[in-house]
Design an enzyme around this catalytic site. Structure first.
Site, PDB file in Angstrom:
ATOM      1  N   GLY A  11       0.973  -7.235   4.590  1.00  0.00           N
ATOM      2  CA  GLY A  11      -0.090  -6.475   3.940  1.00  0.00           C
ATOM      3  C   GLY A  11      -0.263  -5.102   4.549  1.00  0.00           C
ATOM      4  O   GLY A  11       0.417  -4.715   5.510  1.00  0.00           O
ATOM      5  N   ASP A  38       2.320 -20.262   5.026  1.00  0.00           N
ATOM      6  CA  ASP A  38       1.600 -20.196   3.755  1.00  0.00           C
ATOM      7  C   ASP A  38       0.142 -20.576   4.012  1.00  0.00           C
ATOM      8  O   ASP A  38      -0.153 -21.706   4.412  1.00  0.00           O
ATOM      9  CB  ASP A  38       2.240 -21.158   2.749  1.00  0.00           C
ATOM     10  CG  ASP A  38       1.618 -21.050   1.372  1.00  0.00           C
ATOM     11  OD1 ASP A  38       0.543 -20.435   1.236  1.00  0.00           O
ATOM     12  OD2 ASP A  38       2.204 -21.618   0.429  1.00  0.00           O
ATOM     13  N   TYR A  63      -7.132 -12.790   0.279  1.00  0.00           N
ATOM     14  CA  TYR A  63      -6.977 -12.741  -1.172  1.00  0.00           C
ATOM     15  C   TYR A  63      -7.798 -11.550  -1.632  1.00  0.00           C
ATOM     16  O   TYR A  63      -9.021 -11.554  -1.520  1.00  0.00           O
ATOM     17  CB  TYR A  63      -7.498 -14.037  -1.798  1.00  0.00           C
ATOM     18  CG  TYR A  63      -7.330 -14.138  -3.299  1.00  0.00           C
ATOM     19  CD1 TYR A  63      -6.393 -15.003  -3.851  1.00  0.00           C
ATOM     20  CD2 TYR A  63      -8.117 -13.385  -4.168  1.00  0.00           C
ATOM     21  CE1 TYR A  63      -6.239 -15.108  -5.234  1.00  0.00           C
ATOM     22  CE2 TYR A  63      -7.968 -13.478  -5.540  1.00  0.00           C
ATOM     23  CZ  TYR A  63      -7.025 -14.337  -6.063  1.00  0.00           C
ATOM     24  OH  TYR A  63      -6.870 -14.436  -7.424  1.00  0.00           O
ATOM     25  N   ASP A 104     -16.907  -4.550   2.160  1.00  0.00           N
ATOM     26  CA  ASP A 104     -18.153  -4.024   1.616  1.00  0.00           C
ATOM     27  C   ASP A 104     -18.624  -4.805   0.392  1.00  0.00           C
ATOM     28  O   ASP A 104     -19.783  -4.696  -0.007  1.00  0.00           O
ATOM     29  CB  ASP A 104     -17.978  -2.550   1.249  1.00  0.00           C
ATOM     30  CG  ASP A 104     -16.842  -2.303   0.270  1.00  0.00           C
ATOM     31  OD1 ASP A 104     -15.804  -2.982   0.380  1.00  0.00           O
ATOM     32  OD2 ASP A 104     -16.974  -1.420  -0.597  1.00  0.00           O
ATOM     33  N   TYR A 127     -14.801 -12.559  -5.359  1.00  0.00           N
ATOM     34  CA  TYR A 127     -14.127 -12.004  -4.187  1.00  0.00           C
ATOM     35  C   TYR A 127     -15.115 -11.804  -3.040  1.00  0.00           C
ATOM     36  O   TYR A 127     -14.895 -12.286  -1.917  1.00  0.00           O
ATOM     37  CB  TYR A 127     -13.444 -10.682  -4.533  1.00  0.00           C
ATOM     38  CG  TYR A 127     -12.979  -9.912  -3.326  1.00  0.00           C
ATOM     39  CD1 TYR A 127     -11.936 -10.386  -2.530  1.00  0.00           C
ATOM     40  CD2 TYR A 127     -13.585  -8.706  -2.958  1.00  0.00           C
ATOM     41  CE1 TYR A 127     -11.515  -9.685  -1.410  1.00  0.00           C
ATOM     42  CE2 TYR A 127     -13.167  -8.002  -1.845  1.00  0.00           C
ATOM     43  CZ  TYR A 127     -12.132  -8.489  -1.066  1.00  0.00           C
ATOM     44  OH  TYR A 127     -11.726  -7.801   0.048  1.00  0.00           O
ATOM     45  N   TRP A 152     -12.508   0.330   1.037  1.00  0.00           N
ATOM     46  CA  TRP A 152     -11.667   1.343   0.377  1.00  0.00           C
ATOM     47  C   TRP A 152     -10.430   1.661   1.216  1.00  0.00           C
ATOM     48  O   TRP A 152     -10.130   2.814   1.511  1.00  0.00           O
ATOM     49  CB  TRP A 152     -12.480   2.599   0.104  1.00  0.00           C
ATOM     50  CG  TRP A 152     -13.581   2.436  -0.911  1.00  0.00           C
ATOM     51  CD1 TRP A 152     -14.235   1.295  -1.245  1.00  0.00           C
ATOM     52  CD2 TRP A 152     -14.165   3.477  -1.707  1.00  0.00           C
ATOM     53  NE1 TRP A 152     -15.184   1.540  -2.207  1.00  0.00           N
ATOM     54  CE2 TRP A 152     -15.168   2.877  -2.511  1.00  0.00           C
ATOM     55  CE3 TRP A 152     -13.949   4.846  -1.816  1.00  0.00           C
ATOM     56  CZ2 TRP A 152     -15.948   3.608  -3.415  1.00  0.00           C
ATOM     57  CZ3 TRP A 152     -14.730   5.570  -2.708  1.00  0.00           C
ATOM     58  CH2 TRP A 152     -15.711   4.956  -3.508  1.00  0.00           C
TER      59      TRP A 152
END
Length: 303
Positions: A11, A38, A63, A104, A127, A152
């Protein structure tokens, strides 16, 4: 040598940790991506930690498909809550601290001031709710944790607003960008550097700074403002011959881009607690965005 185990090696944050690792030769980072562990296999998480026996664990995985989470509820909670709980439980067994990242999106965006760590939480969608549940799971499982809420996030890696804007600026003459959502664009490279800087002190027996912190840049702005900053920085670094030089950027309401999941209209967070506790903060946007564009310009990711 400090041994650190990192979940989420592929990521933005994981790859940023790889980038920054060269500046911290006393920390040996072991990265786990989905192929190696995983996170939907909860048993594998504990085994990976106990087999590695690290001094500290950094969870850079999550996620993050905000809209998809509205219909993929079970998977969102599996990765953002259950997998995180498994990490925290294994860390507690080893007496190894856990560094975890939140968002956030746990706030509803109605605040009139930058959110602080003790402000009421009220996520608007799956989320944010799943990430908040992950925070609670960490707190319940181990006292030796650091939770960093950020927002962000952008970087030279993966998919993010900066790379998307650079690509669209080259492809289109005009871009319309949302101007009624406000947050703090934050470089994942800055986050990675801050985390690695903290690791040695976190492992000291006298460390008393465990808890939850906001960690964002000190540059609140709308997505439209951010796009303007990106364009100006790109013209400065890539030159007047850059193909996106003439792209016009126009502000619009978020109503022009309806989404499945509702976003907080205001998600500015204060990093004052972090700065007061650790004695430093993140660089300003101009420096961080410039560094990001330099890294893009030097490699295959240049948009």
């Amino acid at each position: 040598m400090i041994k650190a185990l990192v979940f989420g090696g592929n990521g933005q944050l994981g790859r940023s940790l790889m980038l920054c690792a060269r500046d911290f030769p006393d920390i040996e980072l072991t990265f786990l991506d989905r192929r190696k562990c995983d996170l939907s296999d909860l048993g594998a998480i504990g085994r990976a930690i106990l087999d590695c026996r690290p001094d500290i664990v950094i969870n850079a995985a999550a996620y993050t498909a905000v809209d998809q989470a509205e219909s993929d509820i079970e998977q969102a909670f599996l990765i953002n809550r259950d997998a995180v709980r498994a990490m925290a439980q294994a860390c507690e067994e080893l007496n190894a601290p856990l560094i975890h990242f939140s968002t956030d999106y746990i706030f509803d965006g109605t605040s009139q001031h930058p959110y602080r760590e003790n402000d009421p939480v009220a996520p608007l969608g799956v989320y944010g709710t799943s990430k908040l549940a992950g925070e609670d799971a960490v707190r319940a499982a181990t006292a030796r944790h650091l939770i960093f809420r950020t927002s962000w996030v952008y970087s030279p890696f993966g998919k993010n607003f900066v790379k998307t804007m650079l690509s669209l600026m080259v492809q289109r003459d005009v871009l319309t960008i949302v101007n009624d959502q406000t947050g703090c664009p934050t470089s994942s490279v800055d986050l990675a550097g801050a985390v690695l800087r903290l690791v040695p002190s976190v492992l000291e027996k006298t460390f008393a700074g465990f808890g939850t912190y906001h960690l964002v840049s000190g540059s609140p702005m709308t997505w439209f403002d951010f796009a303007i900053h990106i364009h100006r920085a790109a013209v400065e670094r890539f030159g007047a011959d850059w193909a996106g030089n003439e792209c016009e950027i126009r502000p619009v309401s978020s109503d022009a881009f309806p989404t499945v999941a509702k976003r907080p209209g205001y998600s500015v967070m204060s990093s004052q607690k972090f700065t007061d506790t650790f004695g430093f903060g993140l660089p300003d946007l101009a420096e961080s965005l410039g560094a990001c564009l330099d890294q893009l310009g030097e490699g295959e990711n240049n948009a």
